[in-house]
Design a protein around this motif. Structure first.
Motif, PDB file in Angstrom:
ATOM      1  N   MET A 124       0.893  -1.321  -0.126  1.00 53.52           N
ATOM      2  CA  MET A 124      -0.073   0.052   0.009  1.00 53.52           C
ATOM      3  C   MET A 124       0.902   1.352   0.015  1.00 53.52           C
ATOM      4  N   ASN A 125       0.623   2.183  -1.161  1.00 49.60           N
ATOM      5  CA  ASN A 125       1.482   3.372  -1.158  1.00 49.60           C
ATOM      6  C   ASN A 125       1.079   4.115  -0.350  1.00 49.60           C
ATOM      7  N   GLU A 126       1.834   5.461  -0.111  1.00 45.34           N
ATOM      8  CA  GLU A 126       1.440   6.562   0.697  1.00 45.34           C
ATOM      9  C   GLU A 126       0.221   7.176   0.512  1.00 45.34           C
ATOM     10  N   GLU A 127      -0.125   7.082  -0.816  1.00 43.11           N
ATOM     11  CA  GLU A 127      -1.360   8.062  -1.053  1.00 43.11           C
ATOM     12  C   GLU A 127      -2.732   6.886  -0.927  1.00 43.11           C
ATOM     13  N   SER A 128      -2.369   5.625  -0.481  1.00 42.43           N
ATOM     14  CA  SER A 128      -3.482   4.940  -0.744  1.00 42.43           C
ATOM     15  C   SER A 128      -4.572   4.745   0.699  1.00 42.43           C
ATOM     16  N   ASN A 129      -4.157   5.869   1.421  1.00 48.60           N
ATOM     17  CA  ASN A 129      -4.893   5.908   2.781  1.00 48.60           C
ATOM     18  C   ASN A 129      -5.469   7.162   3.174  1.00 48.60           C
ATOM     19  N   GLU A 130      -5.495   8.158   2.094  1.00 46.82           N
ATOM     20  CA  GLU A 130      -5.660   9.556   2.547  1.00 46.82           C
ATOM     21  C   GLU A 130      -7.048   9.895   2.480  1.00 46.82           C
ATOM     22  N   PHE A 131      -7.445  11.041   2.994  1.00 55.10           N
ATOM     23  CA  PHE A 131      -8.880  11.511   2.777  1.00 55.10           C
ATOM     24  C   PHE A 131      -8.917  12.314   1.879  1.00 55.10           C
ATOM     25  N   GLY A 132     -10.042  12.167   0.916  1.00 57.46           N
ATOM     26  CA  GLY A 132     -10.348  13.071  -0.287  1.00 57.46           C
ATOM     27  C   GLY A 132     -11.297  12.503  -1.006  1.00 57.46           C
ATOM     28  N   LEU A 133     -11.086  12.615  -2.335  1.00 56.45           N
ATOM     29  CA  LEU A 133     -12.221  11.909  -3.493  1.00 56.45           C
ATOM     30  C   LEU A 133     -11.474  10.435  -3.770  1.00 56.45           C
ATOM     31  N   LEU A 134     -12.494   9.779  -3.539  1.00 60.14           N
ATOM     32  CA  LEU A 134     -12.261   8.276  -3.783  1.00 60.14           C
ATOM     33  C   LEU A 134     -12.545   8.024  -5.291  1.00 60.14           C
ATOM     34  N   ALA A 135     -13.721   8.645  -5.698  1.00 61.23           N
ATOM     35  CA  ALA A 135     -14.117   8.433  -7.300  1.00 61.23           C
ATOM     36  C   ALA A 135     -14.904   9.400  -7.721  1.00 61.23           C
ATOM     37  N   THR A 136     -14.834   9.651  -8.815  1.00 57.28           N
ATOM     38  CA  THR A 136     -15.954  10.651  -9.416  1.00 57.28           C
ATOM     39  C   THR A 136     -16.508   9.893 -10.741  1.00 57.28           C
ATOM     40  N   THR A 137     -17.617  10.417 -11.198  1.00 59.67           N
ATOM     41  CA  THR A 137     -18.210   9.766 -12.277  1.00 59.67           C
ATOM     42  C   THR A 137     -19.299  10.729 -13.125  1.00 59.67           C
ATOM     43  N   ARG A 138     -19.794  10.450 -14.095  1.00 55.27           N
ATOM     44  CA  ARG A 138     -20.748  11.224 -14.800  1.00 55.27           C
ATOM     45  C   ARG A 138     -21.569  10.173 -15.627  1.00 55.27           C
ATOM     46  N   TYR A 139     -22.970  10.535 -15.640  1.00 54.35           N
ATOM     47  CA  TYR A 139     -23.899   9.551 -16.537  1.00 54.35           C
ATOM     48  C   TYR A 139     -24.660  10.300 -17.359  1.00 54.35           C
ATOM     49  N   VAL A 140     -24.634   9.974 -18.613  1.00 52.33           N
ATOM     50  CA  VAL A 140     -25.230  10.577 -19.574  1.00 52.33           C
ATOM     51  C   VAL A 140     -26.303   9.868 -20.354  1.00 52.33           C
ATOM     52  N   PRO A 141     -27.612  10.298 -20.493  1.00 53.07           N
ATOM     53  CA  PRO A 141     -28.219   9.295 -21.201  1.00 53.07           C
ATOM     54  C   PRO A 141     -28.031   8.954 -22.812  1.00 53.07           C
ATOM     55  N   ARG A 142     -28.700   7.868 -23.050  1.00 54.91           N
ATOM     56  CA  ARG A 142     -28.155   7.342 -24.277  1.00 54.91           C
ATOM     57  C   ARG A 142     -28.574   8.146 -25.428  1.00 54.91           C
ATOM     58  N   LEU A 143     -29.671   8.786 -25.588  1.00 53.48           N
ATOM     59  CA  LEU A 143     -30.198   9.715 -26.516  1.00 53.48           C
ATOM     60  C   LEU A 143     -29.525  10.990 -26.571  1.00 53.48           C
ATOM     61  N   ARG A 144     -29.051  11.378 -27.777  1.00 51.93           N
ATOM     62  CA  ARG A 144     -28.261  12.540 -28.018  1.00 51.93           C
ATOM     63  C   ARG A 144     -29.087  13.375 -29.362  1.00 51.93           C
ATOM     64  N   LEU A 145     -29.999  14.452 -28.787  1.00 48.18           N
ATOM     65  CA  LEU A 145     -30.825  15.149 -29.720  1.00 48.18           C
ATOM     66  C   LEU A 145     -29.761  16.211 -30.610  1.00 48.18           C
ATOM     67  N   GLU A 146     -29.954  16.018 -32.095  1.00 48.11           N
ATOM     68  CA  GLU A 146     -29.374  16.794 -32.812  1.00 48.11           C
ATOM     69  C   GLU A 146     -29.531  18.152 -32.835  1.00 48.11           C
ATOM     70  N   ARG A 147     -28.773  19.297 -32.686  1.00 52.94           N
ATOM     71  CA  ARG A 147     -29.208  20.286 -32.490  1.00 52.94           C
ATOM     72  C   ARG A 147     -29.588  20.923 -34.002  1.00 52.94           C
ATOM     73  N   GLY A 148     -28.990  20.310 -34.899  1.00 54.55           N
ATOM     74  CA  GLY A 148     -29.530  20.760 -36.217  1.00 54.55           C
ATOM     75  C   GLY A 148     -30.857  20.552 -36.559  1.00 54.55           C
ATOM     76  N   ASP A 149     -31.567  19.575 -35.938  1.00 54.06           N
ATOM     77  CA  ASP A 149     -32.948  19.315 -36.246  1.00 54.06           C
ATOM     78  C   ASP A 149     -33.816  19.850 -35.532  1.00 54.06           C
ATOM     79  N   VAL A 150     -33.204  20.589 -34.233  1.00 55.59           N
ATOM     80  CA  VAL A 150     -33.954  21.682 -33.525  1.00 55.59           C
ATOM     81  C   VAL A 150     -34.035  22.765 -34.274  1.00 55.59           C
ATOM     82  N   LEU A 151     -32.877  23.426 -34.781  1.00 56.72           N
ATOM     83  CA  LEU A 151     -32.817  24.566 -35.485  1.00 56.72           C
ATOM     84  C   LEU A 151     -33.806  24.519 -36.822  1.00 56.72           C
ATOM     85  N   ALA A 152     -33.898  23.205 -37.446  1.00 55.52           N
ATOM     86  CA  ALA A 152     -34.809  23.270 -38.443  1.00 55.52           C
ATOM     87  C   ALA A 152     -36.100  23.479 -38.227  1.00 55.52           C
ATOM     88  N   GLN A 153     -36.565  23.182 -37.004  1.00 55.68           N
ATOM     89  CA  GLN A 153     -38.179  23.683 -36.824  1.00 55.68           C
ATOM     90  C   GLN A 153     -38.265  25.103 -36.301  1.00 55.68           C
TER      91      GLN A 153
END
Length: 494
Positions: free
Chosen positions: A1-30
């Protein structure tokens, strides 16, 4: 176990994005006929939640990713930050905690009202004593913008999260600073869907260039570092060049600006600072200084130092292009389509029955017979195995994280669903258990017998008459995970 393996701080970060991605060009078309000026914002895509996703379900997906990234961490506190929580008077974090199976004695809270709410909570968590029990912070947003507005182009749906505690920390706190200021750059009245924003250049000059710059300077001063030492600078902003101007005024190198993923995801509101922090930490080298800020009714700034511990967990994939602007309007209930008589139903929820069925619905609780090992859903007093039929031998077992495969599937174009066709079928779970259930995020023709599946927590039904919604688990195909490598470029911030 290295020196940094038992520190207090951020253990993990993440982000979730839905599967659908709306094309902005199709929004503009309307909208081109009446708002041609939107052309400057019509590049790329923006994340679009499915009809059965909201700020709670997306937060749960982010939380599940955090658990995978840091297995075995027992969460003692959970905070859900959002300006679009589905319930004004119900603990939304309680829905998340129930789905995750977090212990009943954990401290839960909702926080809202500001797009910097999540970063405020993260700063508070990192300033706590190092022996503080692990905390999970989630931020999730599904904002509804008025059609033909700039917000409709800029906004994106999604969630982000962070796990704070002692262990193999990926980053530690160097300094933080906070400023409150009732400068109203935009607002949304309680009960309204759409926000009202003020002139963007004024917000830049009076807000970002004065309040945010002063807060960031104080943070750097408290950390005893110069702006030139910062290698990753993450700050959401409504205009593309605000970050450049702030960085230049502070003396931060242009190469330090972190991508906001505007062209592929959009601005995630309250979740955006955490999402950009996740991007920054994955790109940062060991020992690098990461500066993250969030503006809104003031400003919060955090200065973190990256450790040598790799960032665990996946990053979002490219999703699936969605070209139907009408579908987006329908999913956000900004257009009332004629669905026919099959959609005419009373979905009143008996809250007493919902509580009795709580474990089954929230945790996907099945039963495993202690006599023969048969798994059955729902859990019952009598074993369904005809060669066993033992009584009162069912031990609870949970199917939410159990791999499964398609046993049979049906595609129904007549049954009502907000996203036709209605797809359902029998699911075989690894280790036992067979359930008839609904599919989601599934393309027509994609389902086949033996297809690997995973479970996702989604809205099952809406009771629009009373403002209630019921949640349950659905099945979705397992798709290749995105690379965990750091982004090739960290430029192009907003």
């Amino acid at each position: 176990m290295n020196e940094e393996s038992n520190e207090f701080g951020l253990l993990a970060t993440t982000r979730y994005v839905p599967r659908l991605r709306l094309e902005r060009g199709d929004v503009l078309a309307q909208h081109r006929w009446m708002a041609p000026g939107l052309k400057s914002l019509a590049k790329g895509r923006r994340a679009m939640a499915n009809w059965d996703e909201d700020s709670v379900t997306m937060a749960i997906e982010a939380a599940r990713q955090l658990r995978t990234a840091s297995p075995g961490t027992a969460v003692a506190e959970l905070t859900l930050a959002s300006t679009t929580l589905p319930f004004a008077e119900r603990l939304n974090a309680g829905i998340v905690a129930s789905a995750l199976g977090i212990a009943p004695d954990a401290v839960l809270r909702d926080t809202a009202s500001s797009q910097r709410a999540a970063l405020t909570e993260l700063a508070a968590a990192l300033r706590r004593p190092a022996d503080t029990a692990p905390q999970m912070l989630l931020a999730s947003e599904r904002r509804i913008a008025r059609p033909a507005s700039t917000q409709e182009m800029i906004f994106g749906d999604g969630a982000a999260g962070a796990l704070i505690g002692r262990g193999a920390a990926i980053a530690t706190l160097v300094a933080s600073a906070s400023t409150h200021a009732d400068l109203v750059d935009h607002f949304r009245q309680t009960g309204e869907d759409h926000e009202y924003g003020w002139e963007e250049r004024w917000v830049r000059d009076e807000g970002y260039m004065k309040i945010a710059v002063a807060t960031l300077r104080q943070c750097l001063k408290d950390g005893g570092v110069s702006a030139g030492d910062v290698t990753q600078f993450a700050m959401p902003a409504p205009l593309a060049r605000i970050n450049d101007a702030v960085a230049k005024k502070l003396g931060i190198a242009p190469a330090a600006l972190v991508s906001a993923e505007h062209d592929s995801v959009g601005d995630l509101g309250c979740a955006q600072p955490l999402a950009m922090l996740d991007i920054a930490l994955r790109a940062a080298a060991p020992g690098a200084l990461v500066l993250v800020a969030a503006f809104g009714s003031g400003c919060d700034a955090l200065l973190l130092r990256r450790t040598a511990v790799p960032c665990p967990g996946p990053v979002p994939d490219e999703g699936r292009a969605e070209t139907s602007y009408m579908k987006y309007l329908s999913f956000t209930r900004q257009i009332d389509l004629a669905w026919g008589m099959r959609a005419e139903m009373d979905n009143k929820t008996a809250l007493t029955a919902a509580w009795r069925d709580h474990a089954r619905a929230s945790r996907f609780e099945a039963g495993r017979c202690s006599a023969c090992g048969t798994v059955q859903f729902p859990r019952a007093r009598l074993c369904v195995n005809p060669e066993c039929r033992a009584q009162d031998t069912q031990a609870p077992t949970y199917l939410a994280d159990t791999p499964a495969r398609v046993m049979s599937h049906t595609t129904d174009f007549l049954g009502y669903t907000p996203d036709p066709p209605f797809q359902f079928g029998h699911i075989d779970f690894e280790g036992g258990g067979r359930v008839l259930m609904e599919f989601t995020d599934t393309d027509v023709g994609e389902l086949e017998v033996g297809l690997p599946l995973r479970m996702v927590y989604r809205v099952k039904e809406f009771d629009h008459q009373r403002g209630f919604r019921r949640y349950f688990w659905k099945a979705t195909p397992v798709r290749p995970a995105a690379s965990q490598a750091s982004p090739a470029s960290t430029t192009g911030a907003r």
